[in-house]
Scaffold this motif. Structure first.
Motif, short mmCIF file in Angstrom:
data_model
loop_
_atom_site.label_atom_id
_atom_site.label_comp_id
_atom_site.label_asym_id
_atom_site.label_seq_id
_atom_site.Cartn_x
_atom_site.Cartn_y
_atom_site.Cartn_z
N GLN A 62 -18.58 18.59 -48.54
CA GLN A 62 -18.87 19.95 -49.12
C GLN A 62 -19.75 19.68 -50.37
OE1 GLN A 62 -15.26 20.72 -51.75
NE2 GLN A 62 -15.67 22.66 -52.07
N GLU A 63 -20.07 18.55 -50.82
CA GLU A 63 -21.21 18.19 -51.78
C GLU A 63 -22.44 18.48 -51.12
OE1 GLU A 63 -20.60 14.14 -53.30
OE2 GLU A 63 -18.85 14.88 -54.18
N GLU A 64 -22.56 18.15 -49.62
CA GLU A 64 -23.93 18.26 -48.94
C GLU A 64 -24.15 19.99 -48.34
OE1 GLU A 64 -23.72 15.90 -45.67
OE2 GLU A 64 -23.26 14.47 -46.91
N GLY A 65 -22.88 20.89 -48.81
CA GLY A 65 -23.06 22.14 -48.30
C GLY A 65 -21.75 22.97 -48.08
N SER A 66 -22.11 23.80 -47.08
CA SER A 66 -20.59 24.31 -46.51
C SER A 66 -20.03 23.33 -45.62
CB SER A 66 -21.04 25.68 -46.00
OG SER A 66 -21.88 25.65 -44.85
N VAL A 67 -18.63 23.63 -45.34
CA VAL A 67 -17.89 23.00 -44.59
C VAL A 67 -17.15 23.81 -43.64
CG1 VAL A 67 -15.75 21.07 -44.47
CG2 VAL A 67 -17.67 21.30 -46.47
N ASP A 68 -17.06 23.21 -42.22
CA ASP A 68 -16.42 24.24 -41.11
C ASP A 68 -14.94 23.62 -41.16
OD1 ASP A 68 -15.14 25.42 -39.26
OD2 ASP A 68 -16.68 24.65 -37.66
N VAL A 69 -14.15 23.93 -42.08
CA VAL A 69 -12.71 23.37 -42.22
C VAL A 69 -12.13 23.50 -41.02
CG1 VAL A 69 -10.64 23.58 -43.73
CG2 VAL A 69 -12.83 23.96 -44.53
N PHE A 70 -12.14 24.73 -40.35
CA PHE A 70 -11.42 24.81 -39.02
C PHE A 70 -11.61 23.39 -38.05
CE2 PHE A 70 -10.79 26.21 -34.71
CZ PHE A 70 -9.53 26.58 -34.52
N ARG A 71 -13.03 23.16 -37.99
CA ARG A 71 -13.36 21.90 -37.20
C ARG A 71 -12.83 20.84 -37.57
NH1 ARG A 71 -17.07 20.11 -33.47
NH2 ARG A 71 -17.90 18.23 -33.87
N TRP A 72 -12.91 20.58 -39.03
CA TRP A 72 -12.22 19.53 -39.46
C TRP A 72 -10.71 19.08 -39.16
CZ3 TRP A 72 -14.87 15.13 -41.65
CH2 TRP A 72 -16.34 15.29 -41.87
N TYR A 73 -10.15 20.27 -39.54
CA TYR A 73 -8.67 20.13 -39.25
C TYR A 73 -8.26 19.96 -37.75
CZ TYR A 73 -7.03 22.13 -43.67
OH TYR A 73 -6.81 22.23 -45.06
N ARG A 74 -8.92 20.54 -36.74
CA ARG A 74 -8.86 20.07 -35.47
C ARG A 74 -8.95 18.54 -35.06
NH1 ARG A 74 -11.59 24.02 -31.31
NH2 ARG A 74 -13.36 23.06 -32.37
N LEU A 75 -10.25 18.16 -35.91
CA LEU A 75 -10.51 16.71 -35.57
C LEU A 75 -9.28 15.92 -36.10
CD1 LEU A 75 -14.24 17.05 -36.48
CD2 LEU A 75 -13.36 16.47 -34.11
N LEU A 76 -8.91 16.17 -37.25
CA LEU A 76 -7.76 15.39 -37.74
C LEU A 76 -6.48 15.43 -37.03
CD1 LEU A 76 -6.49 13.98 -40.11
CD2 LEU A 76 -5.97 16.26 -41.33
N ALA A 77 -6.12 16.73 -36.53
CA ALA A 77 -4.92 16.95 -35.88
C ALA A 77 -5.12 16.18 -34.28
CB ALA A 77 -4.74 18.13 -35.46
N CYS A 78 -6.21 16.04 -33.90
CA CYS A 78 -6.38 15.48 -32.56
C CYS A 78 -6.40 13.78 -32.82
CB CYS A 78 -7.60 15.78 -31.96
SG CYS A 78 -7.39 17.40 -31.23
N ASP A 79 -7.00 13.32 -33.93
CA ASP A 79 -6.95 11.95 -34.26
C ASP A 79 -5.32 11.48 -34.56
OD1 ASP A 79 -9.40 10.97 -34.00
OD2 ASP A 79 -9.86 11.25 -36.00
N ILE A 80 -4.67 12.42 -35.13
CA ILE A 80 -3.20 11.95 -35.45
C ILE A 80 -2.42 11.81 -34.32
CG2 ILE A 80 -1.07 12.75 -36.74
CD1 ILE A 80 -3.00 13.43 -39.19
N ILE A 81 -2.31 12.89 -33.59
CA ILE A 81 -1.73 13.22 -32.17
C ILE A 81 -2.28 11.89 -31.06
CG2 ILE A 81 -1.40 14.40 -30.07
CD1 ILE A 81 -1.83 17.20 -31.98
N ALA A 82 -3.44 11.70 -31.28
CA ALA A 82 -3.85 10.56 -30.20
C ALA A 82 -3.05 9.31 -30.71
CB ALA A 82 -5.41 10.60 -30.33
#
Length: 102
Positions: A62-82
């Motif tokens: 966020q400090e670097e600019g805008s954040v695609d939160v949807f993409r980050w949530y999907r990455l987090l969910a996939c990491d946890i599920i894996a």
């Protein structure tokens, strides 16, 4: 025959031949240990670790600019599920990429 929804309807004999109830029971018995209180408590430290790292990464991005939160949530969910389902770390949050086949 079993009465359906307390009304005048009755299940046909077709359902008896399918043995749906037996299959569902076997699946439920196989899956239920995953959702036991003890198992859920055991996964709590892992979840906290992943979520805390996730929050830090989103704050840094966020400090670097805008954040695609949807993409980050999907990455987090996939990491946890894996990790929980397959005991395999994709590290999708840190690499910010999808594994082959996703």
């Amino acid at each position: 025959m079993k009465v359906i929804y307390g009304g005048p309807w009755v299940k046909s004999g077709f359902y008896d031949g399918l043995q749906l109830k037996d299959k569902a029971g076997k699946r439920r018995k196989a899956i239920m240990p995953t959702f036991s209180t003890a198992n859920l408590r055991a996964t709590t430290p892992l979840m906290h670790s992943y979520i805390n790292k996730f929050i830090a990464q989103v704050e840094n991005a966020q400090e670097e600019g805008s954040v695609d939160v949807f993409r980050w949530y999907r990455l987090l969910a996939c990491d946890i599920i894996a990790v929980l389902a397959f005991e395999h770390k994709f590290n999708m949050r840190t690499t910010s990429t999808w594994p082959v086949g996703f």
